[in-house]
Design a protein around this motif. Structure first.
Motif, PDB file in Angstrom:
ATOM      1  N   VAL A 277      -4.457  -9.277   5.826  1.00  0.00           N
ATOM      2  CA  VAL A 277      -5.766  -8.917   5.164  1.00  0.00           C
ATOM      3  C   VAL A 277      -6.393  -7.502   5.567  1.00  0.00           C
ATOM      4  O   VAL A 277      -6.928  -6.963   4.220  1.00  0.00           O
ATOM      5  CB  VAL A 277      -6.820 -10.010   5.801  1.00  0.00           C
ATOM      6  CG1 VAL A 277      -8.306  -9.800   5.421  1.00  0.00           C
ATOM      7  CG2 VAL A 277      -6.518 -11.312   5.598  1.00  0.00           C
ATOM      8  N   ALA A 278      -6.083  -6.985   6.663  1.00  0.00           N
ATOM      9  CA  ALA A 278      -6.400  -5.476   6.663  1.00  0.00           C
ATOM     10  C   ALA A 278      -5.837  -4.677   5.647  1.00  0.00           C
ATOM     11  O   ALA A 278      -6.403  -3.694   4.980  1.00  0.00           O
ATOM     12  CB  ALA A 278      -6.264  -5.067   8.048  1.00  0.00           C
ATOM     13  N   LYS A 279      -4.552  -4.776   5.452  1.00  0.00           N
ATOM     14  CA  LYS A 279      -3.894  -4.192   4.320  1.00  0.00           C
ATOM     15  C   LYS A 279      -4.202  -4.333   2.960  1.00  0.00           C
ATOM     16  O   LYS A 279      -4.466  -3.289   2.136  1.00  0.00           O
ATOM     17  CB  LYS A 279      -2.147  -4.441   4.359  1.00  0.00           C
ATOM     18  CG  LYS A 279      -1.456  -3.885   3.453  1.00  0.00           C
ATOM     19  CD  LYS A 279       0.159  -3.651   3.857  1.00  0.00           C
ATOM     20  CE  LYS A 279       0.687  -3.014   2.979  1.00  0.00           C
ATOM     21  NZ  LYS A 279       1.797  -3.744   2.330  1.00  0.00           N
TER      22      LYS A 279
ATOM     23  N   GLU B 233     -14.847   3.612  -0.513  1.00  0.00           N
ATOM     24  CA  GLU B 233     -14.203   4.156   0.352  1.00  0.00           C
ATOM     25  C   GLU B 233     -14.510   2.742   1.675  1.00  0.00           C
ATOM     26  O   GLU B 233     -15.525   2.272   1.457  1.00  0.00           O
ATOM     27  CB  GLU B 233     -15.253   5.400   1.213  1.00  0.00           C
ATOM     28  CG  GLU B 233     -14.226   6.258   2.084  1.00  0.00           C
ATOM     29  CD  GLU B 233     -15.188   7.176   2.941  1.00  0.00           C
ATOM     30  OE1 GLU B 233     -16.024   7.989   2.007  1.00  0.00           O
ATOM     31  OE2 GLU B 233     -14.860   7.635   3.950  1.00  0.00           O
TER      32      GLU B 233
ATOM     33  N   ILE C  79      -5.438   1.601   8.382  1.00  0.00           N
ATOM     34  CA  ILE C  79      -4.203   1.568   7.531  1.00  0.00           C
ATOM     35  C   ILE C  79      -4.134   2.983   7.348  1.00  0.00           C
ATOM     36  O   ILE C  79      -4.918   3.769   6.744  1.00  0.00           O
ATOM     37  CB  ILE C  79      -4.227   0.727   6.469  1.00  0.00           C
ATOM     38  CG1 ILE C  79      -4.694  -0.706   6.468  1.00  0.00           C
ATOM     39  CG2 ILE C  79      -2.943   0.806   5.533  1.00  0.00           C
ATOM     40  CD1 ILE C  79      -3.674  -1.561   7.318  1.00  0.00           C
TER      41      ILE C  79
ATOM     42  N   MET D 229      -8.233  -7.692  11.221  1.00  0.00           N
ATOM     43  CA  MET D 229      -8.347  -7.220  10.038  1.00  0.00           C
ATOM     44  C   MET D 229      -9.047  -5.973   9.833  1.00  0.00           C
ATOM     45  O   MET D 229      -9.188  -5.537   8.898  1.00  0.00           O
ATOM     46  CB  MET D 229      -9.179  -8.404   9.399  1.00  0.00           C
ATOM     47  CG  MET D 229     -10.721  -8.690   9.826  1.00  0.00           C
ATOM     48  SD  MET D 229     -11.499  -9.790   8.522  1.00  0.00           S
ATOM     49  CE  MET D 229     -11.992  -8.698   7.303  1.00  0.00           C
TER      50      MET D 229
ATOM     51  N   ALA E  99      -9.767  -1.319  -2.062  1.00  0.00           N
ATOM     52  CA  ALA E  99     -10.745  -0.151  -1.800  1.00  0.00           C
ATOM     53  C   ALA E  99     -10.189   0.824  -2.771  1.00  0.00           C
ATOM     54  O   ALA E  99     -10.803   1.624  -3.579  1.00  0.00           O
ATOM     55  CB  ALA E  99     -10.807   0.254  -0.542  1.00  0.00           C
ATOM     56  N   GLN E 100      -8.717   1.099  -2.771  1.00  0.00           N
ATOM     57  CA  GLN E 100      -8.148   2.044  -3.668  1.00  0.00           C
ATOM     58  C   GLN E 100      -8.220   1.592  -4.965  1.00  0.00           C
ATOM     59  O   GLN E 100      -8.195   2.443  -5.855  1.00  0.00           O
ATOM     60  CB  GLN E 100      -6.720   2.210  -3.305  1.00  0.00           C
ATOM     61  CG  GLN E 100      -6.194   3.135  -2.007  1.00  0.00           C
ATOM     62  CD  GLN E 100      -6.731   4.595  -2.478  1.00  0.00           C
ATOM     63  OE1 GLN E 100      -6.009   5.036  -3.380  1.00  0.00           O
ATOM     64  NE2 GLN E 100      -7.713   5.086  -1.968  1.00  0.00           N
ATOM     65  N   LYS E 101      -8.128   0.078  -5.244  1.00  0.00           N
ATOM     66  CA  LYS E 101      -8.055  -0.343  -6.554  1.00  0.00           C
ATOM     67  C   LYS E 101      -9.519  -0.143  -7.257  1.00  0.00           C
ATOM     68  O   LYS E 101      -9.762   0.482  -8.322  1.00  0.00           O
ATOM     69  CB  LYS E 101      -7.657  -1.573  -6.773  1.00  0.00           C
ATOM     70  CG  LYS E 101      -7.655  -2.172  -8.099  1.00  0.00           C
ATOM     71  CD  LYS E 101      -6.920  -3.657  -8.191  1.00  0.00           C
ATOM     72  CE  LYS E 101      -7.051  -3.905  -9.461  1.00  0.00           C
ATOM     73  NZ  LYS E 101      -6.632  -5.363  -9.532  1.00  0.00           N
TER      74      LYS E 101
ATOM     75  N   ARG F   2      -4.586   7.148 -11.873  1.00  0.00           N
ATOM     76  CA  ARG F   2      -3.304   6.883 -11.472  1.00  0.00           C
ATOM     77  C   ARG F   2      -2.153   6.913 -12.363  1.00  0.00           C
ATOM     78  O   ARG F   2      -1.095   7.652 -11.868  1.00  0.00           O
ATOM     79  CB  ARG F   2      -3.453   5.649 -10.520  1.00  0.00           C
ATOM     80  CG  ARG F   2      -2.910   5.556  -9.194  1.00  0.00           C
ATOM     81  CD  ARG F   2      -3.073   4.276  -8.543  1.00  0.00           C
ATOM     82  NE  ARG F   2      -3.970   4.514  -7.291  1.00  0.00           N
ATOM     83  CZ  ARG F   2      -5.090   4.135  -7.305  1.00  0.00           C
ATOM     84  NH1 ARG F   2      -5.660   3.156  -7.849  1.00  0.00           N
ATOM     85  NH2 ARG F   2      -5.674   4.480  -6.116  1.00  0.00           N
TER      86      ARG F   2
ATOM     87  N   ARG G 275      -7.414  -5.015   2.096  1.00  0.00           N
ATOM     88  CA  ARG G 275      -8.422  -4.586   2.104  1.00  0.00           C
ATOM     89  C   ARG G 275      -8.533  -3.170   1.705  1.00  0.00           C
ATOM     90  O   ARG G 275      -9.281  -2.411   0.863  1.00  0.00           O
ATOM     91  CB  ARG G 275      -9.395  -4.815   3.549  1.00  0.00           C
ATOM     92  CG  ARG G 275     -10.037  -5.983   3.780  1.00  0.00           C
ATOM     93  CD  ARG G 275     -10.455  -6.158   5.264  1.00  0.00           C
ATOM     94  NE  ARG G 275     -11.187  -4.861   5.733  1.00  0.00           N
ATOM     95  CZ  ARG G 275     -12.548  -4.735   5.705  1.00  0.00           C
ATOM     96  NH1 ARG G 275     -13.349  -5.646   4.949  1.00  0.00           N
ATOM     97  NH2 ARG G 275     -13.096  -3.558   6.051  1.00  0.00           N
ATOM     98  N   PHE G 276      -7.614  -2.339   2.256  1.00  0.00           N
ATOM     99  CA  PHE G 276      -7.393  -1.131   1.934  1.00  0.00           C
ATOM    100  C   PHE G 276      -6.807  -0.794   0.606  1.00  0.00           C
ATOM    101  O   PHE G 276      -7.344  -0.028  -0.261  1.00  0.00           O
ATOM    102  CB  PHE G 276      -6.180  -0.500   2.842  1.00  0.00           C
ATOM    103  CG  PHE G 276      -5.597   0.845   2.565  1.00  0.00           C
ATOM    104  CD1 PHE G 276      -4.559   1.198   1.979  1.00  0.00           C
ATOM    105  CD2 PHE G 276      -6.668   1.943   3.005  1.00  0.00           C
ATOM    106  CE1 PHE G 276      -4.214   2.338   1.762  1.00  0.00           C
ATOM    107  CE2 PHE G 276      -6.157   3.178   2.791  1.00  0.00           C
ATOM    108  CZ  PHE G 276      -4.996   3.341   2.171  1.00  0.00           C
TER     109      PHE G 276
END
Lengths: 308, 203
Positions: free
Chosen positions: A241-243, A255, B53, B49, A249-251, B150, A245-246
């Protein structure tokens, strides 16, 4: 074994009455579930049908008199001597196939959620779940009409500016992004119909005086959804889930806020166990609103059952 | 048992009832773990969570896909087109810009490639400008603009593979065969045209 006595409001141990009862109970524990694969009639109960012959079974030999029954009788069940039979007259329609298994969800759009927070109709200093949304008085969930809970829609997500810990039954990717960009957390969780009824109206449930049940796991066609970190499922691995979320956020181009440094960190990371229906209450407990006590099981068998 | 409203201690379990007050209970179930709790389903996981990263790094011409959004300048304005009150009032158009030369998150090779391929999108002061007013939502338009960015970087960084020696040889042979055939046809045609001419007069 333990039995709940309403008069004293506690679980009480009682001794087994006889060796026969004990033997029956031990059989019940040992043997597999009764089914067609392990049942057979008593010997002598079933006699195979044989064609009648000889002295008292002679002449028509059990075939009746004249007609197709006595003569070459090959017509299959349902055959109507050539005309379109009843069982073939009506075509099979798949419009409603599996409709009894499909759940519907009550839509709550982000704009409405923001409005509820702005008008103090919904608190954001505690985790928001099914119970909180129903307690606003604006929504009602009917489990008997195959409603599964709430779904969050992206209408008005541009104006959403609340940091909250929210738990719904379905959420789209844009909605998850809108919640997370404001520093909040979102989880999707499944409630089986009984748990749903209890969660939507806790007071009515407690009045019944029954132990809080375990929340059941999702059915087969939903378990993939709730185990997917992309959907922030309650059965998904938090590391994944953490991954996600990152990646989100990029999509969506924001931030990712740091939850660890947030003042509401504990509230935002508060999660129910998959078997829990209410925050702060375990399955097996009986909540007595009249006497303001919570009654908990003491028997190890019951404790083991409710913790399973 | 007395009702205590707004108990703030984390260790107390809370039960919100319809009228908004709380019931104080002893021995909270904050640490209830059933047999299908996340610890049991994912025993090797850290179950965090909020873990950090690390973003992937760009190496040479290879673009990792990571864009630090805080280093881009995003501005919003009203979109064009039909839409009545909504399009007139809501800032849904997204302008994304960043100065290519001074961008720390791009390698020199990538910067050169972008400047070369997308010079029409680069403004006079050296900023790469990307616009999006595709949808009705600012959030989705920002996502679209980032997607465009991108895509631009990926296409700029793309180096088509060199043809193999067999492919080069094949190309050369085919080209020469085509040239030979063209000249042969030209000669044949010339003979036909000559044969249609009358005999040359001697005088």
């Amino acid at each position: 074994m333990s039995v709940f006595l309403p008069s004293s409001g506690s679980y009480v141990n009682i001794m087994a009455s006889s060796a026969g009862t004990e033997k029956a109970l031990s059989l019940l524990r040992r043997l597999p579930r009764v089914g067609l694969s392990n049942l057979k009639p008593n010997p002598g109960a079933h006699r195979n049908k044989t064609r009648s012959r000889g002295m008292n079974g002679g002449k028509t030999h059990g075939a009746g008199s004249k007609g197709s029954g006595q003569r070459q009788n090959f017509m299959r069940l349902g055959y109507e001597t050539g005309n379109n039979p009843f069982y073939l007259r009506f075509p099979c329609q798949n419009y409603y196939k599996g409709h009894h298994l499909k759940l519907s969800y009550i839509p709550v759009c982000m704009g409405k959620l923001q409005m509820l927070v702005d008008t103090n109709r919904l608190r954001t200093d505690i985790p928001v779940d099914l119970t909180q949304l129903v307690a606003t008085g604006l929504f009602s969930v009917r489990p008997e009409e195959k409603e599964g809970g709430f779904m969050l829609e992206d209408d008005g997500m541009d104006h959403f500016q609340t940091r909250m810990n929210i738990e719904v039954q379905w959420a789209s990717e844009a909605v998850i992004a809108a919640v997370e960009r404001n520093g909040g957390t979102i989880t999707t969780a499944y409630y089986d119909p009984i748990a749903l009824g209890a969660a939507c109206n806790p007071m009515a449930f407690f009045k019944r005086g029954v132990a809080i049940p375990k929340r059941m796991l999702p059915p087969q066609h939903l378990i993939d959804y709730y185990s997917d970190p992309k959907n922030r499922g309650y059965l998904a691995d938090p590391d994944l889930v953490a991954k996600e979320r990152f990646i989100l956020a990029q999509k969506y181009g924001y931030e990712l806020p740091d939850i660890k440094s947030s003042p509401d960190k504990d509230m935002l990371l508060e999660r129910k166990d998959p078997r829990q229906i209410f925050y702060g209450l375990e399955p097996g407990w009986v909540v007595n609103m009249k006497d303001k006590v919570i009654v908990k099981p003491t028997d190890p068998v019951l404790k083991e059952f409710y913790a399973s | 048992m007395a009702l205590s409203a707004l108990s703030s201690a984390r260790s107390l379990s809370r039960l919100l009832v319809k009228n908004g007050r709380y019931i104080h209970t002893t021995a909270p179930a904050a640490s209830f773990k059933s047999s299908v709790s996340l610890e049991k389903i994912y025993p090797e996981s850290g179950l965090d969570m909020t873990r950090n990263i690390q973003p992937p790094k760009n190496e040479g011409i290879n673009f990792s896909g990571y864009i630090p959004v805080e280093q881009l300048q995003v501005s919003y304005s009203r979109s064009s087109g039909p839409g009545g009150q909504n399009v007139n009032k809501v800032n849904t158009k997204v302008d994304l810009r960043f100065h290519v030369e001074t961008a720390e998150w791009l390698t020199q090779e990538l910067k050169e490639k972008i400047a070369e391929k997308y010079k029409s999108s680069i403004t006079s002061d050296g900023c790469l400008l990307i616009r999006s007013d595709k949808t009705r939502s600012q959030q989705l338009n920002l996502a679209d603009a980032l997607d465009k960015l991108r895509h631009m970087i990926h296409t700029a960084a793309y180096v088509p593979p060199l043809p193999s020696s067999e492919a080069v040889e094949r190309q050369r042979r085919r080209h020469e065969a085509a040239v030979r055939e063209r000249l042969r046809k030209k000669r044949d045609r010339s003979l036909v045209k000559q044969s249609r001419r009358g005999p040359e007069s001697e005088f």
